[in-house]
Design an enzyme around this catalytic site. Structure first.
Site, PDB file in Angstrom:
ATOM      1  N   LYS A 120       0.852  -1.188   0.000  1.00 15.70           N
ATOM      2  CA  LYS A 120       0.000   0.000   0.000  1.00 15.70           C
ATOM      3  C   LYS A 120       0.889   1.240   0.000  1.00 15.70           C
ATOM      4  CE  LYS A 120      -4.545   0.734   0.242  1.00 15.70           C
ATOM      5  NZ  LYS A 120      -5.580  -0.071  -0.458  1.00 15.70           N
ATOM      6  N   GLY A 162     -21.191   6.215   3.851  1.00 20.02           N
ATOM      7  CA  GLY A 162     -20.200   6.594   2.845  1.00 20.02           C
ATOM      8  C   GLY A 162     -20.722   6.362   1.440  1.00 20.02           C
ATOM      9  N   GLY A 172     -19.198   7.236  -1.653  1.00 19.64           N
ATOM     10  CA  GLY A 172     -18.248   7.376  -2.746  1.00 19.64           C
ATOM     11  C   GLY A 172     -18.670   6.471  -3.891  1.00 19.64           C
ATOM     12  N   VAL A 222     -17.938   3.336  -4.645  1.00 17.63           N
ATOM     13  CA  VAL A 222     -18.368   1.999  -4.248  1.00 17.63           C
ATOM     14  C   VAL A 222     -19.684   2.059  -3.491  1.00 17.63           C
ATOM     15  CG1 VAL A 222     -17.775  -0.078  -2.943  1.00 17.63           C
ATOM     16  CG2 VAL A 222     -15.994   1.159  -4.185  1.00 17.63           C
TER      17      VAL A 222
END
Length: 351
Positions: free
Chosen positions: A79, A179, A181, A183
């Site tokens: 990452k 959330g 976003g 996705v």
């Protein structure tokens, strides 16, 4: 001290990348390359401290190792986090500098999009290194992984519903989505189409209102979403949302969402199991994105390969649930054990 950090887990390589000209300050962590080159996205975020950024990249890269193992991919875990400056002078230059830093790793790590990063940023990275995926153009370009991530989460969510309620039918089930976003919005579409009632939240109030209008959902404040009277909690924002405090007041019986590192710490999984809450480990259910990206890294054009991997996620989460029933319901511990077992088997075969 890096090696004494609470989130350090035998990481193979941790690189601190700095470029004064572009303003880049980034940390690249390779947790494991036992199964293949490390793969995991780049996150652009405003951290309160360097230590917070280090902890995030260490946890996220470990999660990618387990995610790739559970998805049956010949990839390890890595990452990148970029510490967002107060002002980005030249975004393309910033990501070009990151591309040069990744290229110096010689193929040990492949990156793609994550929070705060888009296709144009990855194109800038690709101008400096070939070790990047999630591109919008090119022979093997896989594009935006968000729809595939959402499909994987939805597949696993229905497996969880089958276990809890004896049916994958979601008609009349209430889902609280945290959330919105890319996705989160795709998941709202899938849940709404399946007949679920939605309550949603997002830090962007206008976005929440638009999504609510599209899917006939209710909107609540972000601080209230965990406490909604819902059957399913769908965390799709940042990590650490499942704390001892939030779990104590969580009405939902099923927790399944796309956010990474949802558990504040491993002990929260024990608390969830004790409360008869079915938590589906995030790095298993949200692997659709890395599966999509892997098709680009591995140069696979066969659409059936991707579909097969997505279908396998459902079988894997069912295995986790079944084995957890014999271990006090702690799905997180079971998933970790399965992932480590897959890596250990590979190491023994390679020896």
């Amino acid at each position: 001290m890096l090696f004494d950090h609470e989130s350090f887990d035998g990481h193979e390589t941790v690189v601190f990348a700095k470029d004064e000209a572009s303003g880049l300050s980034a940390i690249i962590a390779l947790h494991s390359t036992a199964l293949g080159p490390a793969a995991g996205g780049t996150r652009l975020w405003r951290y309160d401290s360097d230590q917070e950024a280090l902890g995030d990249v260490l946890r996220l890269s470990r999660g990618m190792t387990y995610k790739n193992a559970m998805a049956g991919l010949p990839l390890g875990g890595g990452k990148t986090v970029i510490l967002a400056p107060d002002h980005i002078k030249d975004r393309q230059a910033l990501f070009a500098a990151l591309g040069r830093a990744i290229d110096r790793l010689g193929g040990a790590y492949w990156t793609a999009e994550d929070v705060g990063v888009g296709p144009a940023d990855m194109a800038a990275v690709a101008g400096e290194t070939r070790f990047v995926a999630g591109l919008e153009s090119g022979t093997f370009a896989s594009g935006d992984p968000s729809p595939v991530t959402a499909r994987g989460v939805f597949t696993c969510l229905r497996v969880g519903a089958q276990h809890l309620w004896g049916s994958q039918d979601l008609i009349g089930r209430r889902a609280a989505v945290q959330g919105l976003g890319h996705v989160g919005q795709h998941l709202c579409h899938l849940l709404h189409a399946a007949g679920a009632d939605l309550v949603v939240c997002d830090l962007d109030g206008k976005r929440a209102s638009a999504v609510a209008k599209r899917y006939d959902a209710s909107v609540v404040a972000p601080d209230d979403i965990v406490h909604q009277d819902a059957d399913i909690f769908v965390p799709c924002a940042l990590g650490g949302i499942l704390t001892h405090e939030s779990v104590a007041g969580l009405p939902a019986k099923l927790i399944c969402g796309a956010a990474n590192n949802q558990l504040a710490d491993d002990s929260v999984a024990v608390q969830l199991a004790s409360a008869d809450k079915l938590y589906l480990p995030d790095y298993v259910v949200n692997a659709g994105g890395i599966i999509n990206v892997a098709s680009e890294i591995l140069r696979i054009e066969d659409h059936a390969w991707l579909e097969g991997k997505l279908e396998a996620l459902g079988a894997t989460i069912k295995e986790v649930i079944t084995k957890a029933q014999a271990r006090n319901g702690n799905t997180a511990a079971v998933a970790d054990a399965i992932a480590r077992g897959r890596i250990d088997v590979h190491d023994r075969l390679a020896a």
